[in-house]
Design an enzyme around this catalytic site. Structure first.
Site, mmCIF file in Angstrom:
data_model
loop_
_atom_site.group_PDB
_atom_site.id
_atom_site.type_symbol
_atom_site.label_atom_id
_atom_site.label_comp_id
_atom_site.label_asym_id
_atom_site.label_seq_id
_atom_site.Cartn_x
_atom_site.Cartn_y
_atom_site.Cartn_z
ATOM 1 N N SER A 175 -5.493 -3.658 -3.999
ATOM 2 C CA SER A 175 -5.814 -2.431 -3.690
ATOM 3 C C SER A 175 -5.323 -1.170 -3.522
ATOM 4 O O SER A 175 -4.278 -0.872 -5.086
ATOM 5 C CB SER A 175 -6.278 -2.985 -2.236
ATOM 6 O OG SER A 175 -7.046 -1.565 -2.128
ATOM 7 N N ASN A 177 -5.275 -7.259 -11.217
ATOM 8 C CA ASN A 177 -4.517 -6.257 -10.969
ATOM 9 C C ASN A 177 -5.214 -4.293 -11.945
ATOM 10 O O ASN A 177 -5.075 -3.362 -11.670
ATOM 11 C CB ASN A 177 -2.998 -5.999 -11.394
ATOM 12 C CG ASN A 177 -2.337 -4.841 -11.950
ATOM 13 O OD1 ASN A 177 -1.576 -3.981 -11.012
ATOM 14 N ND2 ASN A 177 -2.118 -4.708 -12.891
ATOM 15 N N LYS A 205 -11.151 1.082 -3.492
ATOM 16 C CA LYS A 205 -10.004 -0.057 -3.196
ATOM 17 C C LYS A 205 -10.837 -0.020 -1.845
ATOM 18 O O LYS A 205 -10.510 -1.483 -1.067
ATOM 19 C CB LYS A 205 -8.753 1.323 -2.822
ATOM 20 C CG LYS A 205 -8.703 1.869 -3.906
ATOM 21 C CD LYS A 205 -8.118 0.245 -4.852
ATOM 22 C CE LYS A 205 -7.416 0.341 -6.778
ATOM 23 N NZ LYS A 205 -6.778 -1.014 -7.179
ATOM 24 N N TYR A 210 -12.369 6.628 -5.790
ATOM 25 C CA TYR A 210 -11.162 5.930 -5.710
ATOM 26 C C TYR A 210 -10.995 5.222 -4.388
ATOM 27 O O TYR A 210 -10.997 4.037 -5.150
ATOM 28 C CB TYR A 210 -10.117 6.413 -6.371
ATOM 29 C CG TYR A 210 -8.830 5.361 -6.288
ATOM 30 C CD1 TYR A 210 -8.106 4.193 -7.190
ATOM 31 C CD2 TYR A 210 -7.285 5.476 -5.575
ATOM 32 C CE1 TYR A 210 -7.848 3.541 -7.176
ATOM 33 C CE2 TYR A 210 -6.294 5.185 -6.076
ATOM 34 C CZ TYR A 210 -6.497 3.805 -6.229
ATOM 35 O OH TYR A 210 -5.539 2.905 -6.536
ATOM 36 N N ASP A 270 -10.971 -6.870 -21.176
ATOM 37 C CA ASP A 270 -12.053 -5.601 -20.204
ATOM 38 C C ASP A 270 -12.559 -7.091 -19.667
ATOM 39 O O ASP A 270 -13.419 -7.069 -19.328
ATOM 40 C CB ASP A 270 -12.350 -4.775 -21.175
ATOM 41 C CG ASP A 270 -13.367 -3.849 -20.803
ATOM 42 O OD1 ASP A 270 -13.277 -3.839 -19.953
ATOM 43 O OD2 ASP A 270 -13.480 -2.829 -21.430
ATOM 44 N N THR A 321 -3.333 -10.556 -19.476
ATOM 45 C CA THR A 321 -4.555 -9.944 -20.222
ATOM 46 C C THR A 321 -4.005 -7.844 -20.032
ATOM 47 O O THR A 321 -3.862 -7.706 -18.728
ATOM 48 C CB THR A 321 -5.904 -10.324 -18.932
ATOM 49 O OG1 THR A 321 -6.081 -9.637 -17.762
ATOM 50 C CG2 THR A 321 -6.031 -11.698 -19.111
ATOM 51 N N LEU A 345 2.502 -2.023 -12.204
ATOM 52 C CA LEU A 345 2.786 -2.717 -11.598
ATOM 53 C C LEU A 345 2.510 -4.218 -12.530
ATOM 54 O O LEU A 345 3.210 -5.347 -11.710
ATOM 55 C CB LEU A 345 1.362 -2.703 -10.404
ATOM 56 C CG LEU A 345 1.868 -3.304 -9.378
ATOM 57 C CD1 LEU A 345 3.398 -3.887 -8.551
ATOM 58 C CD2 LEU A 345 0.452 -3.252 -8.512
#
Length: 183
Positions: A136, A85, A154, A150, A58, A35, A17
């Site tokens: 998200s 992202n 989110k 996970y 990072d 980045t 993405l």
């Protein structure tokens, strides 16, 4: 301000993405700072473009976060769009995960996202405008089997971004949640 003067700062831009957003922003005429922890991989994926700057970052590293934002402002003078992202999906059953693994998931997805946003906010406030995209997941709305940790990361981003949107509107800064499903 015309499109070519606006600057997008995109984390996790080396694949998926993030890389797709970089390519679309460039195709639309924006200046883009892409980045990734692996800048060489991002350069390979994205190629070269006169309006593209690839930066090693990072988002859990304080020094790299400060340098990436400072270098962007030095080069371009502004940041109009921040796309948060960077992150990853940790799947498995909670009781089988170590505390260190769980903490790393939250450190990256939640605290890393907050860290880069905290560094960009003064730039946007000084400009009197900005747009922040927080990536998200549909797992931030509804958890699935094996996705509890996970989803916790989110869900945290969901509440934080909604609150930030309320707090930052007075400064001309808007937040948007992007909730993609599996892809």
């Amino acid at each position: 301000m015309n499109t070519a003067e606006k600057v997008w700062f995109i984390t996790g831009a080396n694949k998926g993405l993030g890389a797709a957003i970089v390519k679309e922003a460039l195709a639309s005429g924006y200046q883009v700072v892409a980045t990734a922890r692996n800048a060489a991989g991002a350069e390979k994926e994205l190629g070269t473009h006169p309006q593209l700057l690839v930066v090693s970052l990072d988002i859990t590293n304080d020094t790299q976060v400060k340098e990436a934002v400072a270098n962007t402002v030095t080069k371009f003078g502004r940041i109009d769009v921040l796309v948060n992202n960077a992150g990853y999906g940790l799947l498995g059953y909670f009781e089988e995960m170590s505390e260190q693994t769980i903490r790393q998931q939250l450190e990256t997805n939640v605290f890393g996202t907050m860290k880069i946003t905290r560094e960009v906010m003064p730039v946007m406030r000084k400009q009197g405008s900005g747009f922040v995209v927080v990536v998200s997941s549909t797992s931030g709305i509804k958890s699935v089997s094996g996705g509890s940790v996970y989803s916790a990361s989110k869900f945290a981003l969901e509440g934080w971004a909604e609150g930030m949107n309320i707090d930052m509107q007075q400064f001309g800064i808007r937040f948007m949640l992007l909730e993609p499903g599996a892809f």
